[in-house]
Design a protein around this motif. Structure first.
Motif, PDB file in Angstrom:
ATOM      1  N   ASN A 180       4.516  -7.415 -13.928  1.00 28.07           N
ATOM      2  CA  ASN A 180       4.481  -5.961 -14.132  1.00 28.07           C
ATOM      3  C   ASN A 180       3.641  -5.596 -15.349  1.00 28.07           C
ATOM      4  OD1 ASN A 180       6.027  -4.975 -11.937  1.00 28.07           O
ATOM      5  ND2 ASN A 180       7.919  -5.588 -12.957  1.00 28.07           N
ATOM      6  N   GLN A 391      11.908   2.753  -1.917  1.00 26.66           N
ATOM      7  CA  GLN A 391      10.575   3.019  -2.462  1.00 26.66           C
ATOM      8  C   GLN A 391       9.493   2.467  -1.541  1.00 26.66           C
ATOM      9  OE1 GLN A 391       9.720   1.205  -6.259  1.00 26.66           O
ATOM     10  NE2 GLN A 391       8.235   2.786  -6.800  1.00 26.66           N
ATOM     11  N   LEU A 395       6.322   4.638   0.085  1.00 25.40           N
ATOM     12  CA  LEU A 395       5.044   4.487  -0.611  1.00 25.40           C
ATOM     13  C   LEU A 395       3.857   4.567   0.340  1.00 25.40           C
ATOM     14  CD1 LEU A 395       5.767   1.771  -3.331  1.00 25.40           C
ATOM     15  CD2 LEU A 395       4.865   4.076  -3.708  1.00 25.40           C
ATOM     16  N   ALA A 446      -1.805   5.647  -9.972  1.00 25.78           N
ATOM     17  CA  ALA A 446      -0.361   5.530 -10.195  1.00 25.78           C
ATOM     18  C   ALA A 446       0.362   5.040  -8.947  1.00 25.78           C
ATOM     19  CB  ALA A 446       0.204   6.880 -10.650  1.00 25.78           C
ATOM     20  N   ILE A 447      -0.024   5.527  -7.780  1.00 23.02           N
ATOM     21  CA  ILE A 447       0.648   5.110  -6.548  1.00 23.02           C
ATOM     22  C   ILE A 447       0.293   3.668  -6.199  1.00 23.02           C
ATOM     23  CG2 ILE A 447       0.793   5.525  -4.072  1.00 23.02           C
ATOM     24  CD1 ILE A 447       0.598   8.473  -4.600  1.00 23.02           C
ATOM     25  N   ALA A 450       2.424   1.675  -8.359  1.00 25.56           N
ATOM     26  CA  ALA A 450       3.807   1.715  -7.881  1.00 25.56           C
ATOM     27  C   ALA A 450       4.007   0.798  -6.676  1.00 25.56           C
ATOM     28  CB  ALA A 450       4.194   3.148  -7.522  1.00 25.56           C
ATOM     29  N   LYS A 451       3.005   0.722  -5.808  1.00 29.56           N
ATOM     30  CA  LYS A 451       3.122  -0.128  -4.624  1.00 29.56           C
ATOM     31  C   LYS A 451       3.165  -1.596  -5.015  1.00 29.56           C
ATOM     32  CE  LYS A 451       1.015  -1.206  -0.160  1.00 29.56           C
ATOM     33  NZ  LYS A 451      -0.097  -0.938   0.779  1.00 29.56           N
ATOM     34  N   SER A 453       3.944  -2.829  -7.978  1.00 29.21           N
ATOM     35  CA  SER A 453       5.169  -3.061  -8.752  1.00 29.21           C
ATOM     36  C   SER A 453       6.387  -3.136  -7.848  1.00 29.21           C
ATOM     37  CB  SER A 453       5.348  -1.950  -9.790  1.00 29.21           C
ATOM     38  OG  SER A 453       4.285  -1.936 -10.721  1.00 29.21           O
ATOM     39  N   ASN A 454       6.389  -2.340  -6.782  1.00 27.90           N
ATOM     40  CA  ASN A 454       7.497  -2.388  -5.837  1.00 27.90           C
ATOM     41  C   ASN A 454       7.557  -3.727  -5.121  1.00 27.90           C
ATOM     42  OD1 ASN A 454       8.071  -1.719  -2.581  1.00 27.90           O
ATOM     43  ND2 ASN A 454       9.622  -0.997  -4.009  1.00 27.90           N
TER      44      ASN A 454
END
Length: 470
Positions: A180, A391, A395, A446-447, A450-451, A453-454
């Protein structure tokens, strides 16, 4: 001596194989649903992909630079090193407790010499008394008829297992934190590049409008409006410069040493998507998570402690024995006829000790606390997976919508700029379109972060990354 030796061997065999008073252990029922949540936020999980715990971290993180960073962190991280040392300590403590089952054999030698005056010697003359001995013996060996020591040994063994599971859990957490931090650095570096390119284009627009204003072609309002975009971009450049430096510091702390520049990511766009992992059809997979296994080992240790508390109500039998040589003359210590031995069994039966009942009650309460902690760990793990699934299920839609938004804002900015160049629109509309485009570009970064990191999150909450380092 043969019959005595046989008796000692029989006692030892009985002690090692006898029963204990540990309550029969049964795993508590899982306090969570058997299946995973379903609804609008969730999507079907592919069953033809490996589970998180079945996929080694090198198979999940395929980026060679990230692999090198993780490998360095596994060798240098101080928190993981402490966890490994705790395992060694627990193993040593188990060895100490386990050794209580066996007699401690000591060799000893002693000498005594005393001069007695005539009135005490009993022979009318002073006399010197000498005594020498050499022995091989066992001192206060507790014979574990009722399983007290074996119960304590079982508790120490489960505590050792708990520390090993804790070490694996620390490794899982470290790998996910390193990944991360690596992704956050990549995202902030890409945001910095975006801010720098935006600043460059806005500065060029500002210079052009400034020249036109100086010759009277454009009003001062247009100049001031474009200046606000230049200053905003400058703020973002400074902010993301700070964030990238802080991201590097965080990564260095996790790794335990400075990460070489050639291993750091240039941007998020160069990082490939991570493989999907399966959660399985049942939440039973949570029982293989290191933190759940740790909580269960602690529960088993508390259960074993009850056996020790129960055994304390029964007689405690100990044995002290020695065999050797004794003589009143040092030169005759090992001569014929100097054989000496002693044999002193002892039994202590508790008659009244109110502390024993309180101790037993305390161990039972400890077990109930351990049960609650075990169930709480399962509930927390279930929520971790459910949140990651929710999430992941949304996403994809967020990514598609954000990409569509980016395409639309790019078109709006292009048209607004063309209309302004032709003199059919004011510059404020160009600034609004450029602001929307910049925001959409940041939102897409950012997305994408997020993907990724998810995917890391789902892998770790399923227990992925706990495989042996070597």
């Amino acid at each position: 001596m043969t019959s005595k030796t046989f008796s000692l061997l029989a006692i030892a065999a009985l002690m090692l194989t006898g029963c204990t008073m540990i309550p029969k252990y049964s795993r508590p029922d899982m306090p969570v649903p058997a299946g995973w949540p379903n609804g609008a936020a969730y999507r079907e999980t592919a069953m033809d992909v490996p589970g998180g715990a079945d996929l080694k971290w090198r198979e999940f993180f395929t980026d060679e630079r990230l692999q090198a960073i993780i490998e360095t962190a596994l060798g240098n991280n101080r928190d993981l090193r402490v966890a490994a040392l705790n395992v060694e300590r627990a193993r040593a403590l188990y060895g100490i407790q386990r050794s209580e089952l066996f007699p401690r054999v000591d060799a000893s030698a002693a000498g005594f010499k005393q001069r007695l005056p005539a009135d005490l010697a009993g022979e009318g003359n002073p006399r010197t008394v000498e005594q020498y001995s050499a022995n091989l013996g066992i001192a206060s060996w507790e014979i574990d008829f009722f399983g007290r020591i074996r119960s304590l040994s079982k508790r120490a063994l489960e505590e050792y297992f708990a520390t090993e599971h804790a070490r694996r859990g620390a490794q899982v957490l470290l790998i996910s934190e390193v990944a991360n931090a690596y992704l956050a650095l990549a995202a902030d570096r890409e945001n910095l590049q975006l801010a720098q390119s935006t600043l460059k284009s806005q500065q060029e627009a500002y210079n052009l409008i400034k020249r036109r204003h100086e010759v009277g072609l454009l009003p001062e309002l247009d100049l001031r409006q474009v200046q606000t975009r230049v200053d905003t971009a400058r703020v973002d450049v400074a902010r993301f410069t700070q964030l990238t430096a802080q991201d590097e510091n965080a990564l260095n702390l996790l790794v335990g040493s400075p990460v070489p520049e050639q291993l750091l990511p240039e941007s998020l766009s160069i990082i490939e998507s991570l493989p999907d992992v399966s959660t399985g059809a049942s939440s039973v997979v949570l029982l293989h998570r290191p933190d759940i296994l740790q909580a269960e080992s602690q529960l088993k240790a508390a259960n074993a402690n009850i056996g020790a508390a129960r055994a304390a109500f029964f007689p405690r039998i100990s044995l002290t024995t020695a065999i050797g040589s004794a003589s009143g003359d040092l030169t005759g210590l090992f001569s014929g006829g100097s054989l000496a031995w002693n044999y002193a069994p002892q039994i202590v039966m508790p008659i009244f000790d109110a502390r024993l009942w309180s101790a037993l009650s305390a161990t039972k309460v400890d077990r109930e606390i351990a049960v609650a902690q075990y169930e709480r760990a399962i509930q927390g793990a279930f929520r971790d997976v459910a949140d990651a699934l929710a999430q992941r299920g949304t996403l994809g839609d967020q990514m598609a919508a954000q990409q569509s938004l980016l395409d639309a804002t790019e078109g709006s900015y292009r048209l607004a700029n063309m209309r302004y160049e032709k003199g059919t629109d004011i510059y404020l509309n160009v600034l609004d379109a450029q602001r929307s485009l910049y925001s959409a570009q940041q939102g897409l970064i950012a997305i994408r972060l997020a993907k990724l990191s998810n995917q890391v999150r789902l892998y770790s909450v399923l227990g992925g990354g706990g495989d042996p380092v070597n």
